[in-house]
Scaffold this active site. Structure first.
Site, PDB file in Angstrom:
ATOM      1  CG  ASN A 277      -5.239   7.404  -4.600  1.00 47.83           C
ATOM      2  OD1 ASN A 277      -4.158   6.853  -4.755  1.00 47.83           O
ATOM      3  ND2 ASN A 277      -5.522   8.127  -3.523  1.00 47.83           N
TER       4      ASN A 277
ATOM      5  CG  HIS B  91      -1.420   6.491  -1.815  1.00 47.49           C
ATOM      6  ND1 HIS B  91      -2.544   6.318  -2.589  1.00 47.49           N
ATOM      7  CD2 HIS B  91      -1.721   5.962  -0.607  1.00 47.49           C
ATOM      8  CE1 HIS B  91      -3.484   5.723  -1.875  1.00 47.49           C
ATOM      9  NE2 HIS B  91      -3.013   5.485  -0.662  1.00 47.49           N
ATOM     10  CG  LEU B  92       4.789   5.386  -5.716  1.00 50.07           C
ATOM     11  CD1 LEU B  92       5.636   4.513  -6.637  1.00 50.07           C
ATOM     12  CD2 LEU B  92       5.648   5.951  -4.583  1.00 50.07           C
ATOM     13  NE  ARG B  93      -0.243  11.366  -3.256  1.00 49.71           N
ATOM     14  CZ  ARG B  93      -1.233  10.786  -2.602  1.00 49.71           C
ATOM     15  NH1 ARG B  93      -2.027   9.928  -3.216  1.00 49.71           N
ATOM     16  NH2 ARG B  93      -1.425  11.032  -1.320  1.00 49.71           N
TER      17      ARG B  93
ATOM     18  N   GLY C  39      -3.428  11.868   4.978  1.00 57.21           N
ATOM     19  CA  GLY C  39      -2.340  11.005   4.552  1.00 57.21           C
ATOM     20  C   GLY C  39      -1.009  11.413   5.153  1.00 57.21           C
TER      21      GLY C  39
ATOM     22  CG  ASN D 235      -9.440   9.484   5.474  1.00 55.31           C
ATOM     23  OD1 ASN D 235      -9.796   9.978   6.541  1.00 55.31           O
ATOM     24  ND2 ASN D 235      -9.802   9.978   4.306  1.00 55.31           N
TER      25      ASN D 235
ATOM     26  CG  ASP E 208      -2.454   4.717   3.518  1.00 53.36           C
ATOM     27  OD1 ASP E 208      -2.442   4.982   2.305  1.00 53.36           O
ATOM     28  OD2 ASP E 208      -3.368   5.088   4.286  1.00 53.36           O
TER      29      ASP E 208
ATOM     30  CG  HIS F  53      -1.173  14.757   0.960  1.00 55.78           C
ATOM     31  ND1 HIS F  53      -1.959  14.672  -0.168  1.00 55.78           N
ATOM     32  CD2 HIS F  53      -1.595  13.778   1.785  1.00 55.78           C
ATOM     33  CE1 HIS F  53      -2.828  13.679  -0.030  1.00 55.78           C
ATOM     34  NE2 HIS F  53      -2.634  13.104   1.141  1.00 55.78           N
TER      35      HIS F  53
ATOM     36  CG  HIS G 251      -2.006   0.966   1.217  1.00 54.42           C
ATOM     37  ND1 HIS G 251      -3.185   0.764   1.894  1.00 54.42           N
ATOM     38  CD2 HIS G 251      -2.122   2.176   0.627  1.00 54.42           C
ATOM     39  CE1 HIS G 251      -3.973   1.804   1.725  1.00 54.42           C
ATOM     40  NE2 HIS G 251      -3.344   2.686   0.962  1.00 54.42           N
TER      41      HIS G 251
HETATM   42  C1  NCD Z   1      -4.583   8.326   0.969  1.00 49.87           C
HETATM   43  C2  NCD Z   1      -4.061   9.269  -0.100  1.00 49.87           C
HETATM   44  O1  NCD Z   1      -3.591  10.360   0.247  1.00 49.87           O
HETATM   45  O2  NCD Z   1      -4.061   8.929  -1.292  1.00 49.87           O
HETATM   46  N1  NCD Z   1      -4.854   9.073   2.151  1.00 49.87           N
HETATM   47  C3  NCD Z   1      -4.963   8.616   3.409  1.00 49.87           C
HETATM   48  O3  NCD Z   1      -5.296   9.381   4.309  1.00 49.87           O
HETATM   49  N2  NCD Z   1      -4.691   7.373   3.719  1.00 49.87           N
HETATM   50  C4  NCD Z   1      -5.763   7.571   0.472  1.00 49.87           C
HETATM   51  C5  NCD Z   1      -6.128   6.391   1.339  1.00 49.87           C
HETATM   52  O4  NCD Z   1      -5.291   5.520   1.611  1.00 49.87           O
HETATM   53  O5  NCD Z   1      -7.267   6.257   1.753  1.00 49.87           O
HETATM   54 ZN    ZN Z   2      -4.001   4.517   0.775  1.00 50.90          ZN
HETATM   55 ZN    ZN Z   3      -7.443   4.168   2.043  1.00 48.55          ZN
END
Ligand code: NCD
Ligand code: ZN
Ligand code: ZN
Ligand code: ZN
Length: 391
Positions: free
Chosen positions: A52, A20-22, A284, A238, A265, A269, A18
């Site tokens: 996402n 997130h690379l943007r 995040g 989240n 996760d 940001h 899990h």
């Molecule tokens: C995540 C994100 O920034 O893409 N944010 C988060 O608070 N965890 C999305 C996610 O994992 O729900």
């Molecule tokens: Zn996530």
């Molecule tokens: Zn999530």
């Protein structure tokens, strides 16, 4: 080439289900290149890049790009996560088969950042996934329970007047999806489990023979809602930071194997998206470069996990869950050298601006930890040495 390993612990390379690379879309906050460097520094040899992005990874064009770019950078295998639906929280199933058959060979699908809220879509996704041999990962958040002024759980958040995401939003989806997976004869993976109730539900479901797995984040293992007192947007995530009793239940659940693995996760940001009012800050936190240190502090130091257990939750279980055959293996003669070397007595202080990530939203800034990744090898190639990326 000599790697100094005196007094250090050798582990199979870490696998993050899990991340997130943007890229594509928000390359100002993270790219596959910068995220790969952060991952390697954290001891990872494989990461799963969430869907996402912008555009959403709901087609093979995007998922193949993510895989190819990761291979080009060459620091970590970047496995694309495909979106379950066309667009996040969409009304139509994405073409999973096409993405699974691509160069990026998508193994996991999720609308992470959004719940697959419609139970019929989730049911069809689960049926489809088991025939394709892929995994559906659920961001468990019933959206109808998170709109409006529902308080975060816990007296701290209620007193502070923080809107958020109550336990029932998470747990109702965990329960629902366990039952849908049972009926579909499919497997389901729960993203970022954060409550004591989720641990109980996963335990119950597994007791019924349901093929459910779950991950927990480093931040939910370390931080609780007392952090919210400052109203600092860096603590908005989240699912939200919960009460100390939840933190204790998550640690116990991970120690007992009810929660299968740790997943970061990692959610970069931009400064301007985090430095506003708490309720307006994007949710995040960064996670890749600090995960191991936090697992040691929250699990190894208190005696909840030994190093064998660290290998299990950071590498072996996540690789098994997603069916990676070239990662997360016990270290044996003839295996590809996907390895992480950890100094178990290396005191260091997190300096958020100095992290390799392009973003700096680490809630662990200025915290001191007692263990550090010193070297990482991807298929025998040294990607990190002496705590520095080798490019
Ligand atoms: C995540 C994100 O920034 O893409 N944010 C988060 O608070 N965890 C999305 C996610 O994992 O729900
Ligand atoms: Zn996530
Ligand atoms: Zn999530
Ligand atoms: Zn800031």
């Amino acid at each position: 080439d000599v790697i100094e390993a005196d007094g250090q612990v050798l582990l199979p390379g870490f696998v993050d289900l899990h991340t997130h690379l943007r890229e594509p879309g928000r390359e100002d906050t993270e790219t596959i290149e910068s995220g790969s460097a952060a991952a390697a520094l954290g001891g990872y040899t494989a990461v799963f890049a969430m869907a996402n992005t912008s555009p959403v990874a709901d087609s093979v064009v995007i998922t193949d790009h993510v895989w190819r770019r990761g291979q080009e950078v060459g620091l970590v295998d970047v496995h694309p996560v495909g979106a379950v639906t066309v667009g996040l929280a969409g009304k139509q199933l994405a073409e999973m088969a096409t993405m699974a058959a691509g160069v990026g060979a998508v193994k996991m699908f999720s609308d992470d950042g959004h719940c697959v809220a419609d139970p019929l879509i989730m049911r069809r996704a689960l049926e489809y996934s088991s025939s394709l041999g892929v995994l559906i990962a659920q961001h468990a958040e019933e959206p109808r329970l998170t709109v409006g002024a529902v308080a975060h759980e816990g007296p701290t958040a209620a007193r502070l007047g923080l809107a958020g995401w109550p336990r029932a939003a998470e747990e109702s989806i965990v329960a629902r999806d366990a039952l849908l997976a049972r009926d579909a004869g499919a497997r389901v993976h729960i993203c970022h489990a954060s409550t004591a109730g989720t641990v109980e539900l996963v335990k119950w479901a597994r007791g019924q023979g349901i093929a459910i797995t779950a991950e927990v984040t480093p931040h939910h293992l370390l931080l609780d809602d007392s952090r919210l007192e400052t109203y600092d947007g860096v603590n908005r995530v989240n699912p939200p930071l919960r009460e100390a009793s939840d933190v204790a239940a998550l640690r116990k659940g991970l120690a007992e194997g009810i929660l299968d693995c740790v997943a970061t996760d990692h959610a970069p940001h931009a400064e301007q998206d985090k430095c506003c009012e708490f309720s307006a800050a994007r949710p995040g936190m960064l996670g890749l470069e600090t995960a191991l240190a936090i697992v040691v502090q929250t699990m190894v130091t208190p005696g909840l996990l030994d190093w064998r257990g660290v290998a299990r939750v950071m590498s072996e279980r996540p690789a098994e869950i997603v069916g990676l055959t070239d990662q997360g293996r016990p270290i044996a003669v003839g295996e590809p050298a996907n390895l992480t070397l950890v100094d178990p007595d290396h005191e260091w202080t997190v300096r958020a601006p100095e992290l390799a990530s392009l973003s700096h939203n680490s809630p662990f800034d200025a915290m001191t930890f007692g263990a550090k990744v010193t070297a990482t090898l991807l298929r025998g190639r040294v990607t990190v040495r002496g705590g520095k990326v080798q490019s």
